[in-house]
Design a protein around this motif. Structure first.
Motif, PDB file in Angstrom:
ATOM      1  N   ILE A 176      36.544  46.547  34.483  1.00  0.00           N
ATOM      2  CA  ILE A 176      36.860  45.793  33.265  1.00  0.00           C
ATOM      3  C   ILE A 176      36.492  44.323  33.449  1.00  0.00           C
ATOM      4  O   ILE A 176      35.898  43.696  32.565  1.00  0.00           O
ATOM      5  CB  ILE A 176      38.361  45.919  32.928  1.00  0.00           C
ATOM      6  CG1 ILE A 176      38.742  47.375  32.641  1.00  0.00           C
ATOM      7  CG2 ILE A 176      38.725  45.029  31.738  1.00  0.00           C
ATOM      8  CD1 ILE A 176      40.235  47.603  32.529  1.00  0.00           C
ATOM      9  N   LEU A 177      36.840  43.771  34.626  1.00  0.00           N
ATOM     10  CA  LEU A 177      36.609  42.347  34.875  1.00  0.00           C
ATOM     11  C   LEU A 177      35.123  41.996  34.908  1.00  0.00           C
ATOM     12  O   LEU A 177      34.740  40.858  34.643  1.00  0.00           O
ATOM     13  CB  LEU A 177      37.267  41.937  36.199  1.00  0.00           C
ATOM     14  CG  LEU A 177      38.802  42.052  36.265  1.00  0.00           C
ATOM     15  CD1 LEU A 177      39.306  41.706  37.649  1.00  0.00           C
ATOM     16  CD2 LEU A 177      39.452  41.170  35.215  1.00  0.00           C
ATOM     17  N   GLU A 178      34.297  42.992  35.262  1.00  0.00           N
ATOM     18  CA  GLU A 178      32.853  42.732  35.322  1.00  0.00           C
ATOM     19  C   GLU A 178      32.247  42.527  33.943  1.00  0.00           C
ATOM     20  O   GLU A 178      31.303  41.760  33.774  1.00  0.00           O
ATOM     21  CB  GLU A 178      32.157  43.893  36.049  1.00  0.00           C
ATOM     22  CG  GLU A 178      32.432  43.891  37.554  1.00  0.00           C
ATOM     23  CD  GLU A 178      31.940  45.159  38.248  1.00  0.00           C
ATOM     24  OE1 GLU A 178      31.603  46.131  37.530  1.00  0.00           O
ATOM     25  OE2 GLU A 178      31.906  45.183  39.491  1.00  0.00           O
ATOM     26  N   GLU A 179      32.803  43.203  32.929  1.00  0.00           N
ATOM     27  CA  GLU A 179      32.233  43.096  31.576  1.00  0.00           C
ATOM     28  C   GLU A 179      33.314  43.284  30.517  1.00  0.00           C
ATOM     29  O   GLU A 179      33.308  44.261  29.772  1.00  0.00           O
ATOM     30  CB  GLU A 179      31.143  44.153  31.388  1.00  0.00           C
ATOM     31  CG  GLU A 179      29.856  43.567  30.827  1.00  0.00           C
ATOM     32  CD  GLU A 179      28.748  44.600  30.734  1.00  0.00           C
ATOM     33  OE1 GLU A 179      28.079  44.606  29.697  1.00  0.00           O
ATOM     34  OE2 GLU A 179      28.592  45.390  31.672  1.00  0.00           O
ATOM     35  N   VAL A 233      38.686  41.718  43.193  1.00  0.00           N
ATOM     36  CA  VAL A 233      39.512  41.386  42.023  1.00  0.00           C
ATOM     37  C   VAL A 233      39.840  39.899  42.038  1.00  0.00           C
ATOM     38  O   VAL A 233      39.730  39.206  41.013  1.00  0.00           O
ATOM     39  CB  VAL A 233      40.803  42.235  42.005  1.00  0.00           C
ATOM     40  CG1 VAL A 233      41.768  41.733  40.931  1.00  0.00           C
ATOM     41  CG2 VAL A 233      40.475  43.704  41.780  1.00  0.00           C
ATOM     42  N   ARG A 234      40.236  39.385  43.201  1.00  0.00           N
ATOM     43  CA  ARG A 234      40.596  37.968  43.299  1.00  0.00           C
ATOM     44  C   ARG A 234      39.417  37.058  42.953  1.00  0.00           C
ATOM     45  O   ARG A 234      39.596  36.007  42.334  1.00  0.00           O
ATOM     46  CB  ARG A 234      41.110  37.639  44.709  1.00  0.00           C
ATOM     47  CG  ARG A 234      42.417  38.332  45.075  1.00  0.00           C
ATOM     48  CD  ARG A 234      43.189  37.564  46.142  1.00  0.00           C
ATOM     49  NE  ARG A 234      42.391  37.287  47.328  1.00  0.00           N
ATOM     50  CZ  ARG A 234      42.291  38.085  48.382  1.00  0.00           C
ATOM     51  NH1 ARG A 234      42.949  39.247  48.383  1.00  0.00           N
ATOM     52  NH2 ARG A 234      41.572  37.747  49.426  1.00  0.00           N
ATOM     53  N   SER A 235      38.217  37.472  43.353  1.00  0.00           N
ATOM     54  CA  SER A 235      37.041  36.628  43.113  1.00  0.00           C
ATOM     55  C   SER A 235      36.654  36.565  41.633  1.00  0.00           C
ATOM     56  O   SER A 235      35.900  35.671  41.233  1.00  0.00           O
ATOM     57  CB  SER A 235      35.857  37.134  43.941  1.00  0.00           C
ATOM     58  OG  SER A 235      35.416  38.398  43.476  1.00  0.00           O
ATOM     59  N   ARG A 236      37.157  37.492  40.841  1.00  0.00           N
ATOM     60  CA  ARG A 236      36.822  37.520  39.416  1.00  0.00           C
ATOM     61  C   ARG A 236      37.967  37.050  38.530  1.00  0.00           C
ATOM     62  O   ARG A 236      37.964  37.270  37.322  1.00  0.00           O
ATOM     63  CB  ARG A 236      36.386  38.943  39.016  1.00  0.00           C
ATOM     64  CG  ARG A 236      34.993  39.294  39.537  1.00  0.00           C
ATOM     65  CD  ARG A 236      34.709  40.779  39.373  1.00  0.00           C
ATOM     66  NE  ARG A 236      33.332  41.097  39.727  1.00  0.00           N
ATOM     67  CZ  ARG A 236      32.884  41.239  40.976  1.00  0.00           C
ATOM     68  NH1 ARG A 236      33.720  41.076  41.999  1.00  0.00           N
ATOM     69  NH2 ARG A 236      31.608  41.530  41.210  1.00  0.00           N
ATOM     70  N   THR A 237      38.972  36.469  39.151  1.00  0.00           N
ATOM     71  CA  THR A 237      40.115  35.942  38.398  1.00  0.00           C
ATOM     72  C   THR A 237      40.367  34.490  38.800  1.00  0.00           C
ATOM     73  O   THR A 237      39.937  34.036  39.862  1.00  0.00           O
ATOM     74  CB  THR A 237      41.389  36.765  38.668  1.00  0.00           C
ATOM     75  OG1 THR A 237      41.646  36.775  40.084  1.00  0.00           O
ATOM     76  CG2 THR A 237      41.243  38.189  38.179  1.00  0.00           C
ATOM     77  N   VAL A 238      41.087  33.782  37.955  1.00  0.00           N
ATOM     78  CA  VAL A 238      41.503  32.410  38.263  1.00  0.00           C
ATOM     79  C   VAL A 238      42.975  32.445  38.652  1.00  0.00           C
ATOM     80  O   VAL A 238      43.810  32.981  37.917  1.00  0.00           O
ATOM     81  CB  VAL A 238      41.303  31.481  37.049  1.00  0.00           C
ATOM     82  CG1 VAL A 238      41.810  30.071  37.364  1.00  0.00           C
ATOM     83  CG2 VAL A 238      39.832  31.447  36.648  1.00  0.00           C
ATOM     84  N   ARG A 239      43.284  31.892  39.807  1.00  0.00           N
ATOM     85  CA  ARG A 239      44.668  31.926  40.307  1.00  0.00           C
ATOM     86  C   ARG A 239      45.425  30.673  39.873  1.00  0.00           C
ATOM     87  O   ARG A 239      44.960  29.550  40.053  1.00  0.00           O
ATOM     88  CB  ARG A 239      44.652  32.038  41.831  1.00  0.00           C
ATOM     89  CG  ARG A 239      46.026  31.980  42.480  1.00  0.00           C
ATOM     90  CD  ARG A 239      45.932  32.394  43.934  1.00  0.00           C
ATOM     91  NE  ARG A 239      47.005  31.838  44.737  1.00  0.00           N
ATOM     92  CZ  ARG A 239      47.215  32.112  46.014  1.00  0.00           C
ATOM     93  NH1 ARG A 239      46.393  32.944  46.639  1.00  0.00           N
ATOM     94  NH2 ARG A 239      48.196  31.558  46.687  1.00  0.00           N
ATOM     95  N   ILE A 240      46.604  30.877  39.302  1.00  0.00           N
ATOM     96  CA  ILE A 240      47.502  29.793  38.894  1.00  0.00           C
ATOM     97  C   ILE A 240      48.768  29.920  39.739  1.00  0.00           C
ATOM     98  O   ILE A 240      49.498  30.913  39.630  1.00  0.00           O
ATOM     99  CB  ILE A 240      47.872  29.873  37.395  1.00  0.00           C
ATOM    100  CG1 ILE A 240      46.611  29.944  36.519  1.00  0.00           C
ATOM    101  CG2 ILE A 240      48.760  28.702  37.005  1.00  0.00           C
ATOM    102  CD1 ILE A 240      45.819  28.687  36.430  1.00  0.00           C
TER     103      ILE A 240
END
Length: 344
Positions: free
Chosen positions: A143-146, A167-174
């Motif tokens: 899902i995160l890829e597209e 997964v971590r590389s395709r998300t922004v951590r807050i």
């Protein structure tokens, strides 16, 4: 599952602390430069779910609004306020399961094919994101890829290192920070409508340990007092020995089931006061002043070093429970070790 948000023009008006997080999210929404996926990282009770709902409401609002606000009048805002907006979808661990399965993520992916029914964005809030199975995370990765342009995914996690690197590389951590003692006191005083018990407030601050959600474990003051009385009675009986006393303490610890943080804290707090009483006498600064005489008498029998050992035993059991160890086995093992120490 519904997702109710306390919607107001100043969307973060009732959020105590987390100023940095609030500013980051408000700035992202104002700029229009919102990514598809975020990891909200922080301990359980720090306010991730509440702030996720606030952020979602800004993204979903249908009208123009200022930074850090919503219109409060559009259909999206009104439905969020009532907990009936179909465009915010919580994904969590089912009651009869211990993890988020690949089927849950596949269902989410299927649901994403449908555009928002009402709002500007469709927001998925994955609660306990670190409890997704590896298979579920791999499905999420697709899902995160597209992702569809109208989708935003918020992953709530207390241990993001469990998430796959991909997964971590395709998300922004807050990152959420622990609350200050002053912020904990503000929450306590709001809960008590300004009627403050200084001893209870000090105990709340110690128990909260910077996690504001723990303040509300003290919501029912009478229940809190009853739990503390039961724990102390069972603890006093335990050092007198016997199987029945072990069973009694086990029953008290099992009352709250796996939601036992306050009970475990109470045990440690009593032994902590015993350490101080043995070391410094009755003038010691205590967390449980009302039980000073009973704890002092116990301390004379148990002694300083054994009380320290008891604290370590409870702390180890608490950590094991938090790592998903079998709750009843961890409790039984802890009680036996405590009794062995106090019998010395």
């Amino acid at each position: 599952m519904s997702y109710k948000v306390n919607v107001a023009e100043n969307i973060f008006y009732d959020v105590i602390g987390q100023e940095r997080v609030k500013d980051i999210l408000s700035s992202l929404e104002e700029s229009g430069n919102v990514g598809h996926a975020y990891v909200f990282n922080g301990p359980v009770g720090i306010g991730r779910k509440m702030i996720a709902g606030k952020f979602a409401s800004m993204l979903m609002c249908l009208r123009e609004h200022k930074k850090g606000s919503v219109c409060c009048e559009c259909e999206s805002c009104m439905l969020l306020k009532n907990g009936t907006n179909p465009d915010i979808i919580p994904i969590g661990v089912p009651k009869d399961k211990k993890s988020i399965s690949v089927e849950s993520v596949r269902n989410m992916r299927e649901d994403m094919l449908t555009a928002p029914l009402i709002s500007k964005k469709k927001v998925y809030v994955i609660e306990n994101g670190d409890k997704m199975t590896v298979e579920a995370q791999n499905a999420l990765l697709k899902i995160l890829e597209e992702p569809p342009h109208y989708v935003v995914i918020l992953i709530l996690s207390s241990n993001p290192l469990i998430l796959l690197d991909t997964v971590r590389s395709r998300t922004v951590r807050i990152d959420f920070s622990r609350n200050s003692e002053d912020e904990i006191k503000i929450a306590y005083r709001r809960m008590r409508n300004g009627v403050v018990d200084d001893d209870e407030e000090a105990l709340v601050c110690a128990y909260a340990d910077g996690i504001i959600g723990r303040v509300y474990d003290f919501g029912d003051g009478e229940e809190v007092r009853n739990i503390r009385e039961k724990v102390l009675d069972a603890m006093c009986g335990l050092y007198r020995g016997g199987f029945d006393e072990r069973k009694r303490l086990s029953a008290v610890l099992s009352e709250k089931g796996e939601d036992s943080d306050f009970v475990m804290f109470t045990l440690i707090s009593f032994y902590r006061d015993i350490v101080h009483l043995v070391r410094f006498g009755k003038n010691a600064k205590l967390q449980n002043k009302e039980y000073k005489n009973r704890l002092y008498d116990m301390g004379r029998d148990i002694g300083y070093h054994n009380a320290i050992r008891c604290i370590r035993i409870i702390d180890d059991a608490w950590k094991n429970i938090s790592r998903n160890a079998a709750y009843k086995l961890a409790i039984e093992d802890m009680i036996i070790k405590l009794q062995e120490v106090m019998a010395v």
